[in-house]
Write a protein that holds these residues in place. Structure first.
Motif, PDB file in Angstrom:
ATOM      1  N   UNK A  17       0.826  -1.214   0.000  1.00 20.15           N
ATOM      2  CA  UNK A  17       0.000   0.000   0.000  1.00 20.15           C
ATOM      3  C   UNK A  17       0.861   1.265   0.000  1.00 20.15           C
ATOM      4  N   UNK A  18       0.438   2.238  -0.807  1.00 20.65           N
ATOM      5  CA  UNK A  18       1.134   3.517  -0.930  1.00 20.65           C
ATOM      6  C   UNK A  18       0.110   4.624  -0.709  1.00 20.65           C
ATOM      7  N   UNK A  19       0.418   5.561   0.179  1.00 17.08           N
ATOM      8  CA  UNK A  19      -0.486   6.669   0.485  1.00 17.08           C
ATOM      9  C   UNK A  19       0.143   7.969   0.015  1.00 17.08           C
ATOM     10  N   UNK A  20      -0.595   8.723  -0.784  1.00 16.39           N
ATOM     11  CA  UNK A  20      -0.138  10.032  -1.258  1.00 16.39           C
ATOM     12  C   UNK A  20      -1.175  11.078  -0.875  1.00 16.39           C
ATOM     13  N   UNK A  21      -0.746  12.177  -0.262  1.00 12.33           N
ATOM     14  CA  UNK A  21      -1.682  13.258   0.070  1.00 12.33           C
ATOM     15  C   UNK A  21      -1.090  14.593  -0.396  1.00 12.33           C
ATOM     16  N   UNK A  22      -1.966  15.411  -0.976  1.00 13.57           N
ATOM     17  CA  UNK A  22      -1.538  16.708  -1.499  1.00 13.57           C
ATOM     18  C   UNK A  22      -2.420  17.813  -0.933  1.00 13.57           C
ATOM     19  N   UNK A  23      -1.938  19.023  -1.071  1.00 14.30           N
ATOM     20  CA  UNK A  23      -2.632  20.220  -0.593  1.00 14.30           C
ATOM     21  C   UNK A  23      -3.081  20.111   0.852  1.00 14.30           C
ATOM     22  N   UNK A  24      -2.206  19.538   1.673  1.00 15.15           N
ATOM     23  CA  UNK A  24      -2.354  19.680   3.115  1.00 15.15           C
ATOM     24  C   UNK A  24      -2.337  21.163   3.456  1.00 15.15           C
ATOM     25  N   UNK A  25      -1.574  21.918   2.690  1.00 14.45           N
ATOM     26  CA  UNK A  25      -1.604  23.378   2.730  1.00 14.45           C
ATOM     27  C   UNK A  25      -2.344  23.841   1.490  1.00 14.45           C
ATOM     28  N   UNK A  26      -3.365  24.664   1.680  1.00 14.34           N
ATOM     29  CA  UNK A  26      -4.288  24.976   0.597  1.00 14.34           C
ATOM     30  C   UNK A  26      -3.679  25.712  -0.569  1.00 14.34           C
ATOM     31  N   UNK A  27      -2.577  26.425  -0.339  1.00 14.17           N
ATOM     32  CA  UNK A  27      -1.944  27.186  -1.418  1.00 14.17           C
ATOM     33  C   UNK A  27      -0.710  26.461  -1.972  1.00 14.17           C
TER      34      UNK A  27
END
Length: 509
Positions: free
Chosen positions: A110-120
């Motif tokens: 399993x691979x987890x990717x998360x983006x825009x934890x910071x909205x800008x």
């Protein structure tokens, strides 16, 4: 158009396979100790990376063309994904906007990717949408790659973790909480969603995808840190266990790919343990975590080229994780990536100008930066200049630089006659007026600041007097004079040539 000096022009390297920029390890050996301390040689950039780079345009998501897209733009794209993509709403933000996960593949890792934890910080979100298009394609020469990745990995994407921040184009969520400092308390619903996703997936690999400001340098070089990495520490001693070592090796692979296109323009963050940060805690919880941050690159303010590079390195990394080839990359080479140097860059540096003060002349460097000012619900912005520093700027770098040796700074004058509107201003011989020393013009029907900011002169309300004094954090309009002639003008932190007819003075329409 604005005046850009030839020696500062960016040459984007868009041909796969160009040589790396010279590094310390290219120097002749000075003895046995140096030989021992050298990192093992890196394998060459994987051929796959060049193929992905060249093929990118056919996967670019056309609905997203700049950085200031919204939650509704992303949800529309997720809603259109075919059944191969398992889209699940994990919860909602403080203001009730959905936060979704897109699952793809059925592999054991399993691979987890998360983006825009910071909205800008949206560059990776754009690249993820392009990657979704890549996985939908068929018959393009990449079918075996898609099959290999999906058989070995299960990819879990959380695009736009902070939709409320994205709506305002701001770093923090609507509670003004930095989600990347909320891994312990989990006081925000967005943080709880990310932690729950990690626990549910038991992700072996994690990609913490961010942007950073455009003013970082790559070490002490005159290059921007256009992409930066970190394999975060999991304790205060910065120990390296197997998982963190794996992350370092994967970073070395991705860095080698980037050297083919932006040589010398990568950096890494200091790995001091931050006990509240998600990246550090992901590593602590057993997920091999890779931080990727997109910074500044001349000529790419909307980061569309960095988007292409992001697409390239992520898919190359997926293949390396799927077949284990990341293990071929020397962990020691991670230490060769230079540290980010914060604040070393400015948008414009004017060097060696003569500044007059009470009839005395002083040699002065001037450094400007441009701040983005939001309008139209933060979907658009204009740039406002600021004289961020002055004095000796010899150790700093500029996206644009001008050597003003022999030139004297002369504050701009206000044109005496108020004009009814910008149409009337457009009818004047504007460049000729500026050559006479006029930089500020009174406009009765003053347009919105977003329009005024595009002009190569300053627009004022009638009766308003500008402050064109040179001082830190001001935004002065001034001319550069030599032998009684004004050759250049600086307005709103941009420099324009007056030496020949400049199209900038015919704009905007």
């Amino acid at each position: 158009m604005k005046y850009f000096l030839p020696f500062c022009m960016l040459a984007l390297l868009t041909v796969a396979g160009c040589k790396n920029a010279p590094s310390e390890t290219d120097a002749p050996l000075q003895g046995a100790v140096d030989s021992i301390n050298q990192s093992p040689p890196r394998p060459g950039s994987p051929p796959l990376a060049a193929r992905l780079y060249e093929a990118f345009e056919q996967y670019r998501e056309p609905a997203i063309t700049n950085l200031r897209f919204k939650h509704s733009d992303i949800t529309a794209l997720l809603d259109s994904l075919p059944p191969e993509f398992e889209v699940t709403v994990l919860g909602a933000s403080v203001e009730g906007r959905s936060i979704s996960e897109v699952q793809l593949g059925e592999g054991p890792t399993p691979v987890l990717l998360w983006s825009q934890m910071h909205g800008d910080e949206p560059t990776a979100t754009m690249a993820i949408m392009d990657i979704f298009n890549f996985f939908q394609a068929r018959g393009d020469g990449f079918d075996s790659l898609r099959a290999e990745i999906k058989e070995a990995l299960t990819l879990h994407f959380i695009p736009m973790l902070n939709p409320d921040g994205a709506e305002r184009y701001q770093r923090r969520n609507v509670l003004d909480v930095d989600l990347n400092r909320d891994a312990l308390r989990l006081q925000s619903p967005e943080s709880k969603i990310l932690k729950a996703a990690r626990d549910r997936t038991q992700a072996v690999w994690g990609f913490n995808l961010h942007d950073k400001n455009r003013y970082y340098a790559a070490g002490d070089s005159p290059e921007t840190a256009s992409v930066s990495f970190l394999a975060p520490a999991f304790n205060t001693d910065k120990d390296i266990n197997e998982g963190r070592a794996d992350a370092m090796q994967l970073i070395v692979l991705m860095d080698e790919v980037l050297q083919q296109y932006i040589p010398g323009k990568t950096g890494r963050y200091d790995d001091t343990f931050e006990p509240r940060a998600f990246g550090d805690n992901m590593q602590k919880w057993g997920t091999n975590t890779v931080l990727i941050e997109s910074g500044g690159l001349k000529g790419d303010r909307e980061k569309q080229y960095l988007r292409r590079l992001h697409f390239t390195i992520l898919l190359t990394a997926f293949e390396a994780m799927a077949n284990g080839t990341y293990e071929n990359w020397p962990r020691e080479a991670y230490e060769d990536i230079p540290y980010n140097e914060s604040g070393d860059f400015h948008d414009l540096i004017i060097r060696n100008a003569n500044r007059l003060y009470e009839s005395q002349s002083f040699l002065t460097d001037l450094a400007f930066r441009h701040r983005e000012i939001d309008y139209q619900d933060a979907r658009k912005y204009y740039l406002r200049g600021s004289l961020t520093d002055l004095g000796d700027m010899s150790t700093y770098h500029g996206y644009e630089e001008f050597d003003a040796a022999g030139y004297t700074i002369v504050p701009g004058k206000v044109y005496a006659k108020a004009l009814p509107d910008v149409a009337a201003l457009r009818q004047t011989d504007l460049q000729s007026l500026v050559r006479q020393g006029y930089t500020d013009f009174q406009i009765t029907n003053l347009p919105h600041s977003s329009v005024s900011a595009q002009w190569p002169v300053a627009l004022l309300a009638p009766g308003k007097q500008p402050n064109n004094t040179i001082y830190q954090y001001g935004n002065p309009s001034f001319l550069l004079e030599k032998a009684g002639q004004y050759d250049y003008v600086v307005v709103n932190g941009f420099i324009y040539s007056l030496l020949e007819q400049n199209p900038a003075f015919d704009l905007p329409q």
